[in-house]
Motif scaffolding. Structure first.
Motif, mmCIF file in Angstrom:
data_model
loop_
_atom_site.group_PDB
_atom_site.id
_atom_site.type_symbol
_atom_site.label_atom_id
_atom_site.label_comp_id
_atom_site.label_asym_id
_atom_site.label_seq_id
_atom_site.Cartn_x
_atom_site.Cartn_y
_atom_site.Cartn_z
ATOM 1 N N THR A 225 -48.552 23.819 71.769
ATOM 2 C CA THR A 225 -50.546 24.270 72.196
ATOM 3 C C THR A 225 -50.321 24.144 73.439
ATOM 4 O OG1 THR A 225 -50.862 21.749 70.996
ATOM 5 C CG2 THR A 225 -51.123 24.102 69.924
ATOM 6 N N LYS A 226 -48.972 24.020 74.067
ATOM 7 C CA LYS A 226 -49.965 23.057 75.581
ATOM 8 C C LYS A 226 -49.166 24.016 76.856
ATOM 9 C CE LYS A 226 -47.737 19.199 73.612
ATOM 10 N NZ LYS A 226 -46.197 17.967 73.801
ATOM 11 N N PRO A 227 -50.411 24.088 77.671
ATOM 12 C CA PRO A 227 -50.109 25.454 78.739
ATOM 13 C C PRO A 227 -48.577 25.489 79.334
ATOM 14 C CG PRO A 227 -51.718 23.255 79.291
ATOM 15 C CD PRO A 227 -51.255 22.974 77.472
ATOM 16 N N SER A 228 -48.214 24.441 79.768
ATOM 17 C CA SER A 228 -47.089 24.701 79.701
ATOM 18 C C SER A 228 -45.976 23.632 78.713
ATOM 19 C CB SER A 228 -46.752 23.713 80.927
ATOM 20 O OG SER A 228 -47.042 22.248 81.313
ATOM 21 N N GLY A 229 -45.924 24.251 77.766
ATOM 22 C CA GLY A 229 -44.978 23.748 76.976
ATOM 23 C C GLY A 229 -44.263 24.583 76.102
ATOM 24 N N MET A 230 -42.596 24.518 76.270
ATOM 25 C CA MET A 230 -41.928 25.581 75.675
ATOM 26 C C MET A 230 -41.851 25.551 74.211
ATOM 27 S SD MET A 230 -38.283 25.156 77.554
ATOM 28 C CE MET A 230 -37.976 23.883 77.520
ATOM 29 N N GLY A 231 -42.045 24.065 73.654
ATOM 30 C CA GLY A 231 -42.062 24.670 71.538
ATOM 31 C C GLY A 231 -40.970 24.474 71.103
ATOM 32 N N MET A 232 -40.194 23.881 71.839
ATOM 33 C CA MET A 232 -38.488 23.503 71.176
ATOM 34 C C MET A 232 -38.137 22.138 70.972
ATOM 35 S SD MET A 232 -37.391 26.343 71.363
ATOM 36 C CE MET A 232 -35.631 26.170 71.339
ATOM 37 N N GLY A 233 -39.168 21.136 71.533
ATOM 38 C CA GLY A 233 -39.072 19.650 71.147
ATOM 39 C C GLY A 233 -38.459 19.548 69.530
ATOM 40 N N LEU A 234 -39.449 19.957 68.835
ATOM 41 C CA LEU A 234 -40.039 19.292 67.113
ATOM 42 C C LEU A 234 -38.549 20.438 66.820
ATOM 43 C CD1 LEU A 234 -42.871 18.489 66.784
ATOM 44 C CD2 LEU A 234 -41.634 17.401 66.970
ATOM 45 N N SER A 235 -38.789 21.765 67.264
ATOM 46 C CA SER A 235 -37.398 22.867 66.624
ATOM 47 C C SER A 235 -35.615 21.574 66.648
ATOM 48 C CB SER A 235 -37.199 23.989 66.611
ATOM 49 O OG SER A 235 -36.730 23.998 67.258
#
Ligand SMILES: Nc1ncnc2c1ncn2[C@@H]1O[C@H](COP(=O)(O)OP(=O)(O)O)[C@@H](O)[C@H]1O
Ligand SMILES: [Mg+2]
Length: 271
Positions: A225-235
């Motif tokens: 949900t972050k503008p420059s997030g990658m969304g990989m961290g929690l995965s």
């Protein structure tokens, strides 16, 4: 024409041997892929710390330049001040060591190595990560509280992978509190033993919290949900924790914010 029995038998033998070879190749390919994935995950995690790392290297390098220039000035004097030169050179050496120590730590985290599970004290892993993220905490004005249960039994784990899990959870916690201005930004890291033979580590923030409908999607690759997030961290975190026989979950707090927690099985040769 000779009967075909013999060549067929040979062919059958060869194919059994080559099946074994194929399986060996496939196993090696799988191990290589796991090593590569682990490597990508490490680099991804390091990316989270870029600002900190840059700063930690730039700061001593700046000091080295300043001291080197000072040295030249001491030497250029009519009577060179050698004591001052010596002092500056000693500072240059200290700062050089500081910079290379940062790089050594980063390289250790970035290095491509096979996953290696050894007996670990989870509290040591937490403390190592805290050293790495100190600057991120400070620059985001987040205070850290640690409630680590003493004398925990050892777990069997890959040190760098578990560091990655902690780094990701801590960075998410910091980011979740970025918009908080009306209360203390506090992150709490806890470790304890639970009722069964498991260890429990949790990271609690007082940030924006998590919407119910997002609670499971958070762990999907590329969900951000972050503008420059990658969304990989929690995965990445979840696959590492599960690779250690544990579970990673999230829950809302009584107050604001969220708590991420993971379990790890205690090994039999526990201390
Ligand atoms: N501590 C937290 N508080 C609130 N939301 C969070 C927290 N940690 C993760 N999230 C949510 O989960 C999403 C996925 O996180 P993550 O996989 O680390 O990717 P990224 O941080 O790059 O967005 C975040 O974008 C955010 O919406
Ligand atoms: Mg993240």
């Amino acid at each position: 024409m000779s009967p075909p029995t013999r060549p067929q038998r040979v062919a059958g033998l060869r194919s059994r041997a080559s099946r074994r070879m194929e399986r060996k190749h496939a196993e090696q390919a799988l191990r290589d892929m796991q090593t590569n994935l682990a490597h990508v995950a490490r680099i991804t995690t390091l990316g989270e710390l870029t600002a900190s790392i840059t700063h930690e290297v730039n700061q001593p390098l700046g000091a080295v330049l300043t001291n080197a220039e000072a040295c030249l000035r001491w030497l250029d004097r009519a009577t060179p001040d050698l004591d001052a030169v010596r002092r500056s050179v000693e500072w240059i050496i200290d700062d050089g060591k500081r910079a290379s120590e940062v790089i050594r730590r980063v390289r250790a985290l970035a290095k491509k190595t096979e996953i290696e599970k050894v007996p670990l004290d989870v509290n040591d892993v937490v403390r190592e990560v805290v050293a790495l993220v100190q600057r991120e905490l400070a620059s985001h004005r987040v205070s850290l509280r640690m409630e680590l249960a003493p004398a925990l039994p050892l777990i069997l784990g890959d040190r760098v992978q578990l560091q990655q899990v902690m780094i990701n959870l801590v960075m998410n916690g910091i980011e979740a509190m970025q918009s908080v201005t009306d209360r203390l930004r506090e992150l709490v890291i806890r470790s304890r033993r639970d009722e069964t033979r498991r260890l429990l580590v949790s990271v609690t923030d007082g940030g924006v919290g998590i919407a119910k409908e997002d609670a499971e999607r958070l762990f999907d690759a590329f969900f951000t949900t972050k503008p420059s997030g990658m969304g990989m961290g929690l995965s990445i975190c979840r696959s590492i924790v599960e690779g250690h026989g544990g579970r990673l979950s999230v829950s809302g707090n009584e107050g604001p914010g969220a708590t991420f927690q993971f379990t790890l099985p205690v090994t039999l040769f526990a201390a």
